[in-house]
Design an enzyme around this catalytic site. Sequence first.
Site, PDB file in Angstrom:
ATOM      1  N   GLN A  83       0.840  -1.241  -0.219  1.00  0.00           N
ATOM      2  CA  GLN A  83       0.004   0.004   0.074  1.00  0.00           C
ATOM      3  C   GLN A  83       0.860   1.344  -0.029  1.00  0.00           C
ATOM      4  O   GLN A  83       0.387   2.248  -0.175  1.00  0.00           O
ATOM      5  CB  GLN A  83      -0.898   0.030   1.206  1.00  0.00           C
ATOM      6  CG  GLN A  83      -1.789  -0.991   1.365  1.00  0.00           C
ATOM      7  CD  GLN A  83      -2.609  -1.129   2.609  1.00  0.00           C
ATOM      8  OE1 GLN A  83      -2.555  -2.120   3.535  1.00  0.00           O
ATOM      9  NE2 GLN A  83      -3.421  -0.257   3.008  1.00  0.00           N
ATOM     10  N   PHE A 129      -6.012  -4.387   3.396  1.00  0.00           N
ATOM     11  CA  PHE A 129      -6.709  -3.709   4.854  1.00  0.00           C
ATOM     12  C   PHE A 129      -5.637  -3.240   5.684  1.00  0.00           C
ATOM     13  O   PHE A 129      -6.293  -3.512   6.825  1.00  0.00           O
ATOM     14  CB  PHE A 129      -7.438  -5.204   5.457  1.00  0.00           C
ATOM     15  CG  PHE A 129      -8.237  -5.775   4.276  1.00  0.00           C
ATOM     16  CD1 PHE A 129      -9.323  -5.249   3.684  1.00  0.00           C
ATOM     17  CD2 PHE A 129      -7.887  -7.125   4.029  1.00  0.00           C
ATOM     18  CE1 PHE A 129     -10.233  -6.119   2.964  1.00  0.00           C
ATOM     19  CE2 PHE A 129      -8.605  -7.979   3.231  1.00  0.00           C
ATOM     20  CZ  PHE A 129      -9.859  -7.229   2.545  1.00  0.00           C
ATOM     21  N   GLU A 184       0.496  -1.885   4.533  1.00  0.00           N
ATOM     22  CA  GLU A 184       1.061  -0.514   4.681  1.00  0.00           C
ATOM     23  C   GLU A 184       2.632  -0.750   5.133  1.00  0.00           C
ATOM     24  O   GLU A 184       3.423   0.135   4.641  1.00  0.00           O
ATOM     25  CB  GLU A 184       0.320   0.384   5.612  1.00  0.00           C
ATOM     26  CG  GLU A 184       0.509   1.561   5.747  1.00  0.00           C
ATOM     27  CD  GLU A 184      -0.369   2.473   6.323  1.00  0.00           C
ATOM     28  OE1 GLU A 184      -0.078   3.702   6.912  1.00  0.00           O
ATOM     29  OE2 GLU A 184      -1.493   2.023   6.797  1.00  0.00           O
ATOM     30  N   ARG A 244      -5.637   7.258  17.356  1.00  0.00           N
ATOM     31  CA  ARG A 244      -6.897   7.205  16.837  1.00  0.00           C
ATOM     32  C   ARG A 244      -7.985   6.444  17.417  1.00  0.00           C
ATOM     33  O   ARG A 244      -9.086   6.879  17.481  1.00  0.00           O
ATOM     34  CB  ARG A 244      -6.761   6.483  15.361  1.00  0.00           C
ATOM     35  CG  ARG A 244      -8.104   6.594  14.469  1.00  0.00           C
ATOM     36  CD  ARG A 244      -7.743   6.362  13.025  1.00  0.00           C
ATOM     37  NE  ARG A 244      -6.951   7.445  12.215  1.00  0.00           N
ATOM     38  CZ  ARG A 244      -7.845   8.245  11.392  1.00  0.00           C
ATOM     39  NH1 ARG A 244      -9.054   7.998  11.035  1.00  0.00           N
ATOM     40  NH2 ARG A 244      -7.167   8.912  10.642  1.00  0.00           N
ATOM     41  N   ARG A 301      -7.705  -1.824   8.827  1.00  0.00           N
ATOM     42  CA  ARG A 301      -8.917  -0.935   8.480  1.00  0.00           C
ATOM     43  C   ARG A 301      -9.586  -0.349   9.695  1.00  0.00           C
ATOM     44  O   ARG A 301     -10.287  -1.098  10.347  1.00  0.00           O
ATOM     45  CB  ARG A 301      -9.902  -1.900   7.789  1.00  0.00           C
ATOM     46  CG  ARG A 301     -10.990  -1.230   6.965  1.00  0.00           C
ATOM     47  CD  ARG A 301     -11.700  -2.493   6.223  1.00  0.00           C
ATOM     48  NE  ARG A 301     -12.716  -1.807   5.207  1.00  0.00           N
ATOM     49  CZ  ARG A 301     -13.514  -2.546   4.416  1.00  0.00           C
ATOM     50  NH1 ARG A 301     -13.350  -3.860   4.088  1.00  0.00           N
ATOM     51  NH2 ARG A 301     -14.177  -2.076   3.481  1.00  0.00           N
ATOM     52  N   PHE A 347      -7.726   1.615  11.905  1.00  0.00           N
ATOM     53  CA  PHE A 347      -6.551   2.204  12.378  1.00  0.00           C
ATOM     54  C   PHE A 347      -6.543   2.523  13.762  1.00  0.00           C
ATOM     55  O   PHE A 347      -6.451   3.537  14.184  1.00  0.00           O
ATOM     56  CB  PHE A 347      -6.095   3.261  11.442  1.00  0.00           C
ATOM     57  CG  PHE A 347      -4.513   3.425  11.528  1.00  0.00           C
ATOM     58  CD1 PHE A 347      -3.804   2.720  10.843  1.00  0.00           C
ATOM     59  CD2 PHE A 347      -4.275   4.738  12.279  1.00  0.00           C
ATOM     60  CE1 PHE A 347      -2.444   3.093  10.853  1.00  0.00           C
ATOM     61  CE2 PHE A 347      -2.710   4.968  12.369  1.00  0.00           C
ATOM     62  CZ  PHE A 347      -1.959   4.060  11.731  1.00  0.00           C
ATOM     63  N   THR A 364      -3.700  11.401  10.456  1.00  0.00           N
ATOM     64  CA  THR A 364      -3.199  12.154  11.625  1.00  0.00           C
ATOM     65  C   THR A 364      -1.814  12.787  11.467  1.00  0.00           C
ATOM     66  O   THR A 364      -1.631  13.652  12.189  1.00  0.00           O
ATOM     67  CB  THR A 364      -3.632  11.545  12.737  1.00  0.00           C
ATOM     68  OG1 THR A 364      -2.742  10.411  12.899  1.00  0.00           O
ATOM     69  CG2 THR A 364      -4.898  11.363  13.249  1.00  0.00           C
ATOM     70  N   ALA A 401      -6.046   5.399   5.483  1.00  0.00           N
ATOM     71  CA  ALA A 401      -7.041   6.141   6.104  1.00  0.00           C
ATOM     72  C   ALA A 401      -8.056   6.840   5.464  1.00  0.00           C
ATOM     73  O   ALA A 401      -8.530   7.645   5.416  1.00  0.00           O
ATOM     74  CB  ALA A 401      -5.963   7.406   6.384  1.00  0.00           C
ATOM     75  N   GLU A 445     -13.024   2.806   5.173  1.00  0.00           N
ATOM     76  CA  GLU A 445     -12.874   2.264   6.748  1.00  0.00           C
ATOM     77  C   GLU A 445     -14.235   2.269   7.521  1.00  0.00           C
ATOM     78  O   GLU A 445     -14.505   1.446   8.205  1.00  0.00           O
ATOM     79  CB  GLU A 445     -11.784   3.102   7.453  1.00  0.00           C
ATOM     80  CG  GLU A 445     -10.437   2.799   6.984  1.00  0.00           C
ATOM     81  CD  GLU A 445      -9.331   3.518   7.558  1.00  0.00           C
ATOM     82  OE1 GLU A 445      -8.525   3.073   8.227  1.00  0.00           O
ATOM     83  OE2 GLU A 445      -9.292   4.617   7.395  1.00  0.00           O
TER      84      GLU A 445
END
Length: 778
Positions: free
Chosen positions: A205, A236, A240, A318, A350, A352, A450, A519, A721
Amino acid sequence: MSEAMITGGVHRPQRHDSGHKHVSGTAAYIDDLPEPQGLLHVYLGISSVAHARIRDMNLDAVRAAEGVVLVLTAEDIPGVNDVSPTHRHDEPILAEELVEYAGQAIFAVAAKTRDQARRAAQLAEIDYEPLEPVLDFAEARQRGVMVTDPMTLSRGDAAKALAEAPRRIKGQMEIGGQDHFYLEGQIALSIPGEDDEVTVISSTQHPTEIQGMVAGALNVPANAVTTEVRRMGGAFGGKETQGNLFAVVTALVAKKTGRAAKIRPDRDDDMIITGKRHDFLVDYEAGFDEEGRIQAVEMTYAGRCGWSSDLSGPVTDRALFHADNCYYLPNAHLVSEPLKTNTVSNTAFRGFGGPQGMVGGERLIEEIAFATGKDPLEIRKLNLYGAGGRDVTPYHQRVEDNIAPEIIEKLEASSDYWARRAAIRDFNETSRVIKRGLALTPVKFGISFTLTAYNQAGALVHIYRDGSVHLNHGGTEMGQGLYTKVAQVVAQEFQVDIERVRITATTTGKVPNTSATAASSGSDINGMAALSACRAIKARLTDFARDKWEVPEDQIEFLPGEVRVGNQKIAFAEFIEAAYQARVSLSSTGFYKTPKIHWDRAAGRGRPFYYFAYGASVSEVAVDTLTGEYRVERVDILHDVGDSLNPAIDLGQIEGGFVQGMGWLTTEELWWDKEGRLRTHAPSTYKIPACGDRPRVFNVDILQGHRNREETIYRSKAVGEPPLMLAISVLHAISDAIASLADHRLCPRLDAPATPERVLATIERLRREAAATKGRAA
């Protein structure tokens, strides 16, 4: 000519560009690509213990094994032995002296076949000096080591308001993790180039992060590394950062041998090696009035982060951002505890951290409902954000786009909530074994990274002389339809059929410095970047037409398949050829950065989110009180996607997100033994939802008539998400069914995942508590 004459414009259903390939098996993933001549297959040698020092490592048998060409250890890395995505640099590619979880990579072996590499990796002789592992929350809290700095969100005076509140509740909740279980596992293919160059084809990703990690390990500049990804078979969040290790080891092998190298761990090793959704332990206390209106909240979200920092800082942040969900908390004190354990380093998934935050927040609502004897929906509606100063979050961002009350009201009516509530109570009074439950839960999810710097994107658009269009951007396609949506944007801008827009693989060689596709921001930022590129080209074409045909700009218009210049209409391809002949540039980059956002983590203040996406769901379940087994009978969803770019894809995302969230909260259980070894590492022991687990009645609607108030791409909203959290209603419906066993006088305090075993244990505990309560009353 009307806009509808082009195929594939925005705000209309359009099939996924690879959908027909997915179902026919013709979509090419990395393992489907023709293998370069001389390809080497790589496999990892991993730790069998959770925490130890390596006394000695004998790899002679590995090197002597059939087909083995190269064995790599940490000593063979020419650059930095680290693939951590943070500044802490706490995640070595290959362990040197210390192993910190069972599954940590210690060495890599490259052989002529995958089977040879896999078998050779089992032949290592490693002598460990055992160290005491830290595996659970109690041990981690006692040790007190965190992988990153915790965060605090504070608004008002929570301690004072709690002390003065007429009523209070206090408790603790466990929330389990989740494996990504992507259909295509981790995989990377590296092809050596001239000099210090290498091309890495990775299922990732975050192509730019792969580029940087490979460059760092090889000790070469980033411009020597090109990362490419056409599509992933699911991600998902699990691709990342988790792809870094696999990409780097193949690049190291490729550059050391001069031969292409590929790695594809089997499912068991993939699950053992890679991080998962964080499990949390939530301590909560709330003060409220006699009506159930919240006056103060104190919550601590402890996350089991694993052995390294990875993305645990922003994930636990988060969680705090979403502890409020849709509810106004006038006095709040929220704290994160990103705890270090000797387990796999948990990572993005997904939502986060947001889903775990919401689940904790919804437990508060449920507890207050039982304390006041009201239906949980009444308590939810009573505490919603609203006017009169009730619009500021615990992180001091104003909720300016609140449509949660309207969504709840519409769904309450369309799902026949109150009539069904009454019918279920009647059913439960006469049904001795099967109990039904019902719950309506809302969602408010903040959209933006963020980490403010990640809220940017680039794109590259070419128009060729025949009028066909080439599109490239920094977003990655993992099945969610991002490529299709961005192509729709380009088709809309140029007023050409979507078939004229060529979608191309994401590559750092075309668009640099890409942000992760995560995100829920993929369409927002990459769509706007592509729009920027298109409008730059259109501006040049407008100037060209104005000068060539001597007409004012307001008489130049892009129509479906053609361009109107004054009173004449010119076919798009003919117009483009004329522009080429006039030496007009038909190529442009595009760039976008999300406006308005800012965040001060130390102060716990700012505007971390550009906007919020909303939704709500009603779930009805039937629970067998003798076995703990249950069935989801019906689900009704109303979800907000702004002015949808593609309703067909958005519906798919809502349905899929809900089912994945349902799996997380019900059947998907991760289990480590007392030595810290993951025992649920295959479909035989880890249960994701199957076709038979889907709701028997599944009604999904997109909220109409609510464009995004912010200037997003064609006023749409993110959809990746937020739908996952709609499944919280399933957990609460199961809890509601269990509560009927005690006439809804006691809160079941059902933790997640609500496996049949846990449901049965909760039923038995509630029956004991109810009996004890009756005994005291007597």
